[in-house]
Design a protein around this motif. Structure first.
Motif, short mmCIF file in Angstrom:
data_model
loop_
_atom_site.label_atom_id
_atom_site.label_comp_id
_atom_site.label_asym_id
_atom_site.label_seq_id
_atom_site.Cartn_x
_atom_site.Cartn_y
_atom_site.Cartn_z
N LEU A 1 6.23 -162.13 -13.34
CA LEU A 1 4.98 -161.96 -12.61
C LEU A 1 5.17 -162.28 -11.13
O LEU A 1 5.98 -163.14 -10.79
CB LEU A 1 3.89 -162.88 -13.18
CG LEU A 1 3.49 -162.61 -14.63
CD1 LEU A 1 2.51 -163.68 -15.10
CD2 LEU A 1 2.89 -161.23 -14.79
N PHE A 2 4.44 -161.62 -10.22
CA PHE A 2 3.48 -160.55 -10.43
C PHE A 2 4.11 -159.21 -10.10
O PHE A 2 3.43 -158.31 -9.59
CB PHE A 2 2.23 -160.79 -9.58
CG PHE A 2 1.44 -161.99 -9.99
CD1 PHE A 2 0.62 -161.95 -11.12
CD2 PHE A 2 1.52 -163.18 -9.28
CE1 PHE A 2 -0.10 -163.05 -11.50
CE2 PHE A 2 0.80 -164.28 -9.67
CZ PHE A 2 -0.01 -164.21 -10.79
N ALA A 3 5.41 -159.11 -10.31
CA ALA A 3 6.07 -157.82 -10.15
C ALA A 3 5.41 -156.80 -11.07
O ALA A 3 4.93 -157.14 -12.15
CB ALA A 3 7.55 -157.92 -10.47
N ASN A 4 5.32 -155.55 -10.60
CA ASN A 4 4.77 -154.46 -11.42
C ASN A 4 3.35 -154.76 -11.90
O ASN A 4 2.99 -154.45 -13.02
CB ASN A 4 5.67 -154.17 -12.61
CG ASN A 4 7.10 -153.89 -12.22
OD1 ASN A 4 7.85 -154.82 -11.90
ND2 ASN A 4 7.48 -152.63 -12.21
N SER A 5 2.55 -155.36 -11.04
CA SER A 5 1.22 -155.79 -11.44
C SER A 5 0.18 -155.39 -10.41
O SER A 5 0.47 -155.24 -9.22
CB SER A 5 1.16 -157.33 -11.59
OG SER A 5 2.06 -157.79 -12.57
N ILE A 6 -1.06 -155.25 -10.88
CA ILE A 6 -2.21 -155.23 -10.01
C ILE A 6 -2.87 -156.59 -10.11
O ILE A 6 -3.03 -157.14 -11.21
CB ILE A 6 -3.19 -154.08 -10.37
CG1 ILE A 6 -4.35 -154.06 -9.38
CG2 ILE A 6 -3.67 -154.16 -11.81
CD1 ILE A 6 -5.23 -152.82 -9.51
N TRP B 1 -7.69 -162.22 -11.47
CA TRP B 1 -7.05 -161.71 -12.68
C TRP B 1 -5.88 -160.82 -12.29
O TRP B 1 -5.74 -160.43 -11.12
CB TRP B 1 -8.04 -160.94 -13.57
CG TRP B 1 -8.72 -159.73 -12.96
CD1 TRP B 1 -9.97 -159.68 -12.42
CD2 TRP B 1 -8.20 -158.40 -12.85
NE1 TRP B 1 -10.26 -158.41 -11.97
CE2 TRP B 1 -9.19 -157.61 -12.22
CE3 TRP B 1 -7.00 -157.79 -13.22
CZ2 TRP B 1 -9.01 -156.24 -11.95
CZ3 TRP B 1 -6.81 -156.44 -12.94
CH2 TRP B 1 -7.80 -155.68 -12.32
N HIS B 2 -5.04 -160.51 -13.28
CA HIS B 2 -3.95 -159.57 -13.04
C HIS B 2 -3.71 -158.75 -14.29
O HIS B 2 -4.10 -159.13 -15.41
CB HIS B 2 -2.66 -160.30 -12.64
CG HIS B 2 -1.92 -160.89 -13.80
ND1 HIS B 2 -2.23 -162.13 -14.34
CD2 HIS B 2 -0.90 -160.40 -14.57
CE1 HIS B 2 -1.43 -162.38 -15.36
NE2 HIS B 2 -0.61 -161.34 -15.54
N PHE B 3 -3.06 -157.63 -14.11
CA PHE B 3 -2.57 -156.82 -15.22
C PHE B 3 -1.18 -156.33 -14.85
O PHE B 3 -0.98 -155.74 -13.78
CB PHE B 3 -3.48 -155.61 -15.48
CG PHE B 3 -2.90 -154.62 -16.47
CD1 PHE B 3 -2.98 -154.86 -17.83
CD2 PHE B 3 -2.25 -153.48 -16.03
CE1 PHE B 3 -2.43 -153.97 -18.73
CE2 PHE B 3 -1.69 -152.58 -16.92
CZ PHE B 3 -1.78 -152.83 -18.28
N GLN B 4 -0.21 -156.60 -15.73
CA GLN B 4 1.17 -156.17 -15.49
C GLN B 4 1.45 -154.91 -16.29
O GLN B 4 1.37 -154.90 -17.51
CB GLN B 4 2.17 -157.27 -15.87
CG GLN B 4 3.60 -156.93 -15.46
CD GLN B 4 4.59 -158.02 -15.79
OE1 GLN B 4 4.63 -158.50 -16.93
NE2 GLN B 4 5.38 -158.44 -14.81
N SER B 5 1.82 -153.83 -15.60
CA SER B 5 2.01 -152.54 -16.25
C SER B 5 3.42 -152.36 -16.81
O SER B 5 3.62 -151.56 -17.73
CB SER B 5 1.70 -151.40 -15.28
OG SER B 5 2.50 -151.50 -14.12
#
Length: 699
Positions: free
Chosen positions: A274-279, A291-295
């Protein structure tokens, strides 16, 4: 006072630090537009890159419509750098109060009258050439960047420097487009070992808060990095964010994990990373984590979904939802609730193939509706239609799919780190409820034999398309395949008259029916377009505008360059520019052309070639350049000899693709001859090492 945001318990800036008041450089108090909703459509103005704070790239203007679009002609064109035909232009124009503001390939800022096309002022930056992606306008200033991490505020009326501020310590604050909202400047960072999302006071450049893409020790998410790998992990937010003033949130997309040899090597950075590849949703005023979401978990494919997120309010299953559309190189849209990051249409974690040496994560997230593009290469036989299916695999590579892991053997997969929807600017139409993006078919081979982020195989066709997806269902409404990759800055504009505009790397600006994807109009601008079209209005005259400058991604120097800022109107009498040479769609081999007579019309397999001295490498090569020479130029009727060097350790060969003219294996010292009877270019690679690729150019 400067506030420093962390994932837990950030310090909050004092009201004085973020108050919207006139600045020392003559800035004006924020107007009502400064405090606009995220979804205010473009009209008189198109005031920021992305059109509005929700990055919707949508305009309420409608006088240019499907009935008259064929009468669209040039109103004016401004060669903003006096005829420059080099460099990388990735900047999108903005329009405010009848003036267009654009950054050129050298990084200069030019203000152009929206009616006459005359230059009003220009700012020549003094710190060297810098690729830029767009200015911000607000509070009486035009904001740009320069080398050495400077943010620069220019007087909106004169272009004079109001203030400059060097912002060090947070990563490379250089090419990412600036976003102005309610007295704040939101600045992403690009490249580098570690980067932060930053908010600055728009009056003077003071840092109000920052948020690291990789959490430090003691912060939420730091334990998702093995050991001290977080220190070199990348995760930079290298595209501009979206902002929802009503929710008080900013939405940032963070880049891929890197470090430890290359972005393809996860062997010493175990964890989700985290938070690579995340919004990540952050409080717009304090930078506090919401909040976050990792794709993509523990990315080893450079498959970061760093596109400017798009905000929309849509009805899903009978209920109104505030969503953010995120993605995507992976060829998927992750549709999330803006307030809490949940997925109203469903996202599931699915098991994926594993490679323990890479410390791969056991699952990856998939929208329930699936991808909007193919995610596995096609094994289409040689000798069938050429070029064939856009996902056609270059022969001899080990074929794979999205999330297939790798080690030391290249595995070819799609969409690839240069395919999918990379960093094009999406559009959301208030009329159709569809989100639109350009994308690319650019397969990539990943392995630890590559020093950077994967190999785009020489000889493959790099094409693309446009896709329209219903945000309320996350299902494809229509998809059009196109002759070029549209994944790198090729932004889309939609209109209230149900038109869709997009520029191509060959210089053509296209109008398409936003409901069907049918082409309605095209205009040659003179150079590759790597920016978004915009619309604006002055009085009762409506204009379409686009900047055509060109960039090297993915077609290298074959993409035509220029400095054309165009405006169009119905009945405009300025005709198209001369058609430039089109980009070379096939991925080129590594070397320049060598005349056949210089090497006795012979290609030596598994060796490099020094064109300067005309010598063949002393040791066996399995690299991309492992053909001596890689590019042989011969007249029609020439017989070419292919030889496995006698000093090579084992069998090598040549497979011609995609026509399938020959496919042979040779022991050391053996040769094969083929006579080329038709003009054209004929790629071939080695079954023993498909990375080693050559081309015969027959004239």
């Amino acid at each position: 006072m400067t506030a420093v945001a962390a994932t837990v318990g950030p310090t909050v800036a004092s009201p004085a630090a973020t108050a919207a008041a006139p600045g020392p450089g003559g800035g004006k108090p924020p107007s009502a537009a400064d405090l606009a909703r995220f979804d205010t459509p473009g009209d008189v103005d198109f005031p920021k890159v992305g059109g509005n704070l929700g990055n919707q790239n949508y305009t309420s203007l409608r006088s240019i419509n499907r009935g008259n679009v064929r009468r669209l002609g040039g109103a004016w064109v401004n060669r903003i750098e006096g005829g420059l035909a080099s460099g990388n232009s990735q900047s999108t124009a903005v329009a405010v109060d009848g003036v267009l503001y654009i950054e050129s390939a050298p990084g200069n800022v030019i203000a152009v009258d929206g009616v006459t096309g005359e230059t009003r002022w220009r700012y020549d930056q003094t710190r060297g050439t810098l690729t830029r992606r767009g200015v911000a306008v607000g509070g009486g200033y035009v904001y740009t960047k320069s080398n050495d991490n400077y943010v620069v505020a220019l007087d909106q009326e004169t272009g004079q420097v109001a203030w400059e501020r060097q912002v060090n310590g947070y990563g490379n604050i250089e090419k990412v487009a600036v976003v102005y909202a309610d007295g704040l400047l939101f600045c992403g960072t690009n490249d580098g070992a570690r980067g932060a999302a930053i908010a600055l006071d728009a009056r003077n450049g003071d840092v109000v808060w920052h948020f690291w893409g990789i959490p430090g020790p003691g912060e939420f998410g730091n334990d998702s990095w093995e050991g001290d790998s977080w220190m070199q992990g990348g995760a930079t937010p290298w595209i501009h964010p979206a902002v929802d003033p009503e929710l008080g949130l900013s939405f940032w997309t963070f880049g891929n994990a890197r470090g430890n040899n290359s972005s393809q090597d996860g062997s010493r950075r175990g964890g989700m990373n985290l938070f690579a590849n995340s919004i990540v949703a952050l409080d717009m005023r304090t930078g506090a984590y919401r909040w976050h979401f990792q794709s993509v978990h523990h990315d080893i494919w450079d498959m970061d979904n760093v596109m400017a997120p798009v905000l929309a309010d849509v009805r899903i299953k009978g209920r109104q939802h505030k969503v953010v559309v995120y993605g995507s190189k992976t060829g998927m849209f992750y549709i999330l609730d803006r307030a809490d990051g949940t997925a109203p249409l469903g996202i599931v974690e699915r098991p994926v193939p594993q490679e323990p040496r890479q410390k791969t994560w056991p699952t990856q997230p998939y929208p329930v509706q699936g991808a909007w593009t193919e995610t596995r290469v096609v094994d289409q036989p040689l000798g069938t239609s050429v070029p064939g299916d856009p996902n056609r695999a270059v022969p001899n590579y080990k074929q794979g799919a999205l999330y297939d892991p790798h080690w030391d053997t290249p595995i070819l997969s799609i969409p690839g780190h240069g395919g999918g929807a990379d960093w094009s600017h999406m559009s959301f139409s208030h009329r159709t409820g569809l989100v639109y993006t350009g994308f690319g078919y650019v397969a990539a081979a990943h392995s630890l034999t590559e020093s950077s982020n994967g190999l785009r195989p020489p000889g493959e066709y790099q094409t693309g398309g446009v896709v329209a997806v219903d945000v309320s269902t996350n299902k494809v409404k229509w998809k059009q395949r196109m002759p070029y990759s549209l994944a790198h800055g090729n932004g889309i504009l939609t209109t209230a008259s149900d038109l869709m505009f997009i520029g191509q790397p060959d210089g053509n600006l296209l109008a398409m029916d936003a409901r069907t994807g049918r082409e309605l109009w095209r205009f040659q601008t003179g150079a590759a377009i790597s920016s978004s079209p915009i619309m604006y209005r002055v009085g009762d005259r409506e204009y379409l505008a686009v900047y055509a400058g060109g960039t090297s991604i993915p077609y290298g120097n074959s993409a035509p360059r220029g400095d054309f800022l165009w405006a169009f109107e119905i009945g405009g009498d300025l005709g198209p520019a001369p058609t430039p040479p089109p980009p070379v769609v096939r991925r080129p081999v590594s070397g320049g052309p060598v005349d056949g007579t210089a090497v006795a019309n012979t290609v030596v397999i598994g060796r490099t070639y020094d064109a300067g001295s005309g010598t063949i490498g002393q040791t066996e090569s399995f690299t991309v350049a492992g053909m001596a020479p890689t590019h042989l130029r011969v007249p029609v009727g020439t017989t070419v000899t292919f030889t496995n060097h006698p000093g090579n350790a084992g069998q090598r060969g040549v497979t011609q693709f995609f026509e399938g003219l020959f496919d042979v294996r040779l022991d050391p010292g053996e040769s094969f001859r083929y006579t080329f009877t038709r003009p054209g270019e004929y790629f071939f690679n080695d079954p023993g090492s498909p990375r080693s690729t050559g081309k015969i150019e027959v004239y």
